[in-house]
Design an enzyme around this catalytic site. Structure first.
Site, PDB file in Angstrom:
ATOM      1  N   LYS A  24       0.840  -1.216   0.000  1.00  0.00           N
ATOM      2  CA  LYS A  24       0.000   0.000   0.000  1.00  0.00           C
ATOM      3  C   LYS A  24       0.870   1.259   0.000  1.00  0.00           C
ATOM      4  CE  LYS A  24      -2.728   0.878   3.787  1.00  0.00           C
ATOM      5  NZ  LYS A  24      -2.697   2.262   4.278  1.00  0.00           N
ATOM      6  N   SER A  25       1.877   1.298   0.876  1.00  0.00           N
ATOM      7  CA  SER A  25       2.712   2.508   0.974  1.00  0.00           C
ATOM      8  C   SER A  25       3.459   2.766  -0.331  1.00  0.00           C
ATOM      9  CB  SER A  25       3.744   2.350   2.096  1.00  0.00           C
ATOM     10  OG  SER A  25       3.116   2.405   3.345  1.00  0.00           O
ATOM     11  N   GLY A  96      -4.694   8.422   5.566  1.00  0.00           N
ATOM     12  CA  GLY A  96      -3.764   9.416   6.102  1.00  0.00           C
ATOM     13  C   GLY A  96      -2.609   9.666   5.147  1.00  0.00           C
ATOM     14  N   SER A 169       7.840   9.645  11.396  1.00  0.00           N
ATOM     15  CA  SER A 169       6.666   9.414  10.557  1.00  0.00           C
ATOM     16  C   SER A 169       7.047   9.512   9.093  1.00  0.00           C
ATOM     17  CB  SER A 169       5.586  10.452  10.876  1.00  0.00           C
ATOM     18  OG  SER A 169       4.647  10.502   9.824  1.00  0.00           O
ATOM     19  N   ASP A 317       2.410  -0.721  11.873  1.00  0.00           N
ATOM     20  CA  ASP A 317       1.075  -1.133  11.415  1.00  0.00           C
ATOM     21  C   ASP A 317       0.713  -2.552  11.848  1.00  0.00           C
ATOM     22  OD1 ASP A 317       0.616   1.288  10.220  1.00  0.00           O
ATOM     23  OD2 ASP A 317       1.378   0.654   8.269  1.00  0.00           O
ATOM     24  N   LYS A 344      -4.008   6.304  14.902  1.00  0.00           N
ATOM     25  CA  LYS A 344      -4.104   5.618  13.608  1.00  0.00           C
ATOM     26  C   LYS A 344      -5.574   5.621  13.159  1.00  0.00           C
ATOM     27  CE  LYS A 344       0.220   4.764  13.005  1.00  0.00           C
ATOM     28  NZ  LYS A 344       0.908   5.478  11.929  1.00  0.00           N
ATOM     29  N   ARG A 348      -5.853   2.387  18.383  1.00  0.00           N
ATOM     30  CA  ARG A 348      -5.622   0.931  18.338  1.00  0.00           C
ATOM     31  C   ARG A 348      -5.309   0.333  19.710  1.00  0.00           C
ATOM     32  NH1 ARG A 348      -2.711   0.525  12.374  1.00  0.00           N
ATOM     33  NH2 ARG A 348      -4.694   0.611  11.247  1.00  0.00           N
ATOM     34  N   ARG A 389      -7.300  -2.857   9.983  1.00  0.00           N
ATOM     35  CA  ARG A 389      -6.336  -3.786  10.591  1.00  0.00           C
ATOM     36  C   ARG A 389      -6.887  -4.424  11.871  1.00  0.00           C
ATOM     37  NH1 ARG A 389      -2.163  -2.739   7.053  1.00  0.00           N
ATOM     38  NH2 ARG A 389      -1.571  -0.574   6.801  1.00  0.00           N
TER      39      ARG A 389
HETATM   40  C1  S3P Z   1       2.605   5.081   6.153  1.00  0.00           C
HETATM   41  C2  S3P Z   1       3.296   5.439   7.263  1.00  0.00           C
HETATM   42  C3  S3P Z   1       2.895   5.081   8.624  1.00  0.00           C
HETATM   43  C4  S3P Z   1       1.900   3.933   8.625  1.00  0.00           C
HETATM   44  C5  S3P Z   1       0.838   4.119   7.604  1.00  0.00           C
HETATM   45  C6  S3P Z   1       1.412   4.235   6.213  1.00  0.00           C
HETATM   46  C7  S3P Z   1       3.075   5.561   4.839  1.00  0.00           C
HETATM   47  O1  S3P Z   1       2.292   6.195   9.244  1.00  0.00           O
HETATM   48  O2  S3P Z   1       1.341   3.773   9.893  1.00  0.00           O
HETATM   49  O3  S3P Z   1      -0.081   3.017   7.620  1.00  0.00           O
HETATM   50  O4  S3P Z   1       2.666   5.018   3.804  1.00  0.00           O
HETATM   51  O5  S3P Z   1       3.887   6.495   4.832  1.00  0.00           O
HETATM   52  P1  S3P Z   1       3.203   7.332   9.946  1.00  0.00           P
HETATM   53  O6  S3P Z   1       4.140   7.798   8.935  1.00  0.00           O
HETATM   54  O7  S3P Z   1       2.257   8.415  10.357  1.00  0.00           O
HETATM   55  O8  S3P Z   1       3.830   6.644  11.117  1.00  0.00           O
END
Ligand code: S3P
Length: 435
Positions: A24-25, A96, A169, A317, A344, A348, A389
């Site tokens: 996903k990221s 997010g 982050s 995650d 999140k 969680r 999740r």
């Molecule tokens: C993500 C970063 C993480 C993760 C999120 C996806 C990303 O969040 O928890 O599910 O794709 O950059 P943070 O960067 O806020 O920790």
């Protein structure tokens, strides 16, 4: 399909060979970078989850031509200047990553955009991107108040900054990199602990220049990117639910193919191994700058462990499934330094403490973590708290439990893993029924 499932304990182990949908990221970043690059990029094995659909639709609202056929995405980018003022509010849904990265990307454009999302996203803190972007010269207003969405972004020229992020982050880091690539001068981001580094690893494939030294990332402004073709590795965060299930459901032997093994993401594997989990990595290789490999996971006798520090960031995650695995281990698992889990898709820590207690597990909820005493998961009632999740982790708890579980709010799994229940059925038989 209904939003509630009944899950029965698995009567056979999880056996077989599995490939997981694209990370996903990485999918978010690949599509965003392609959208602001020059030329046509082909992205294979892209995530088809709701969050990635939010990113694709947001970029389409900004005038980018994106065609999607299954998990293949073709993006025709016309550079940063090819983005057009959106005719409507950009809906980031539950994502997010979409909202925070787009905030950085749009802050330097020459038009006004509004970013909004669902009730969960409207509750999440956006000050972490608003504050540094304003320091770069951005005009961002929180229309939701208290640094919450909706956000209004009046694009304008930015200048580079050197910024120490208070929380590790990847969303903040990536937002600042996307802004920094368009800014005047150099942008430097200092992190307390290295967060996932997919943006840094992908940029060179698009012709971007970035330097990484320890936990400091530096980009020069005024960079133009160029299209590329790439394939996204399987999502370790999706695989983690099945890795966890294989560890705790007796008689399992699961072969996971072509999954991302970026060291900023493999904290859960290290934690499971520290608990006694039998996980073997095979065929480690690099694809488009990302480490990938295959895994063999077998049912294991597990004991509790202590989790804190950098492991929290590297497994951020995976705490929902880690908590379920801990509930099946002997002894106590302590999670500390994980207050980020409260902001999140749901809180969680609270969701896990409440849910596991309802399934007969002793859990203490701390301000920054959980203390879980392993026991026997029984059946009962569960709810997802609207969090994909939590829904998937509790489904695994149902498979490993001693009685039937009724779980509400499972539509949310489509945010990251639309085929989750099909795969559960493929590996465990008729354990899940939508009612
Ligand atoms: C993500 C970063 C993480 C993760 C999120 C996806 C990303 O969040 O928890 O599910 O794709 O950059 P943070 O960067 O806020 O920790």
């Amino acid at each position: 399909m209904s939003d509630t499932v009944v899950i029965r304990p698995a009567t056979t182990g999880l056996c077989g060979e599995v490939t997981f949908p694209g990370d996903k990221s990485i999918s978010h970043r690949a599509v965003m970078l392609a959208a602001v690059a020059h030329g046509t990029s082909h992205i294979r094995h892209c995530s088809t989850g709701g969050d990635n659909r939010s990113t694709i639709q947001a970029l389409q609202t900004l005038g980018v031509d994106i065609q999607q056929r299954g998990d293949e995405v073709t993006v025709t980018g016309c550079g940063w200047d090819g983005l057009r003022a959106p005719a409507r509010v950009i809906d980031c849904g539950n994502s997010g990553t979409t909202m925070r990265l787009l905030a950085g990307l749009l802050a330097a454009r020459s038009f006004t955009s509004r970013l909004d999302g669902d009730a969960s996203l409207r509750r999440r803190p956006m000050g972490r991107v608003i504050v540094p972007l304003r320091t770069m010269g951005a005009a961002i207003a929180s229309e939701g108040g208290d640094d919450r969405a909706p956000l209004r972004i009046d694009g304008r020229p930015l200048h580079g900054i050197s910024y120490r992020t208070p929380v590790a982050s990847a969303q903040v880091k990536s937002a600042l990199v996307l802004a920094g690539l368009q800014a005047q001068g150099c942008t430097q981001i200092w992190e307390p602990v290295r967060s996932r580094d997919h943006t840094e690893r992908l940029l060179p494939a698009f012709g971007g220049r970035v330097t990484v030294e320890d936990t400091v990332v530096t980009v020069e402004g005024g960079q133009e990117l160029h299209a590329c073709d790439l394939e996204v590795p399987g999502d370790l965060s999706s695989a983690a639910f099945f890795i966890g299930a294989a560890l705790i459901v007796p008689g399992s032997e699961l072969y996971v193919r072509n999954v991302g093994l970026n060291p900023t993401r493999t904290g859960a594997l290290d934690i499971f191994r520290a608990m006694g989990g039998e996980i073997t990595v095979l065929h480690e290789r690099e694809r488009y700058g990302e480490p990938v490999g295959d895994l063999v996971v077998r049912t294991s006798a597990l004991q509790g462990t202590e989790i804190a520090g950098e492991f929290v960031v590297r497994a951020i995650d995976e705490f929902p499934i880690i908590a379920v695995v801990a509930a099946c281990a002997r002894g106590t698992t302590t999670i500390r330094g994980a207050e980020e889990l409260r902001v999140k898709e749901s809180d969680r820590l609270h969701a896990l403490a409440t849910s596991l207690r309802a399934l007969g597990i002793e859990v203490a909820e701390l301000p920054d973590g959980l203390v879980i005493t392993g026991g026997r998961l029984r059946g009962g009632q569960g709810q997802s708290f609207g969090d994909h999740r939590i829904a998937m982790a509790l489904s695994v708890a149902g498979l490993a439990g001693t009685g039937e579980m009724v779980l509400k709010g499972v539509d949310s799994v489509a945010i990251s893993f639309p085929g989750f229940y099909d795969l559960v059925r493929e590996l465990t038989g008729p354990t899940v029924t939508h009612i």
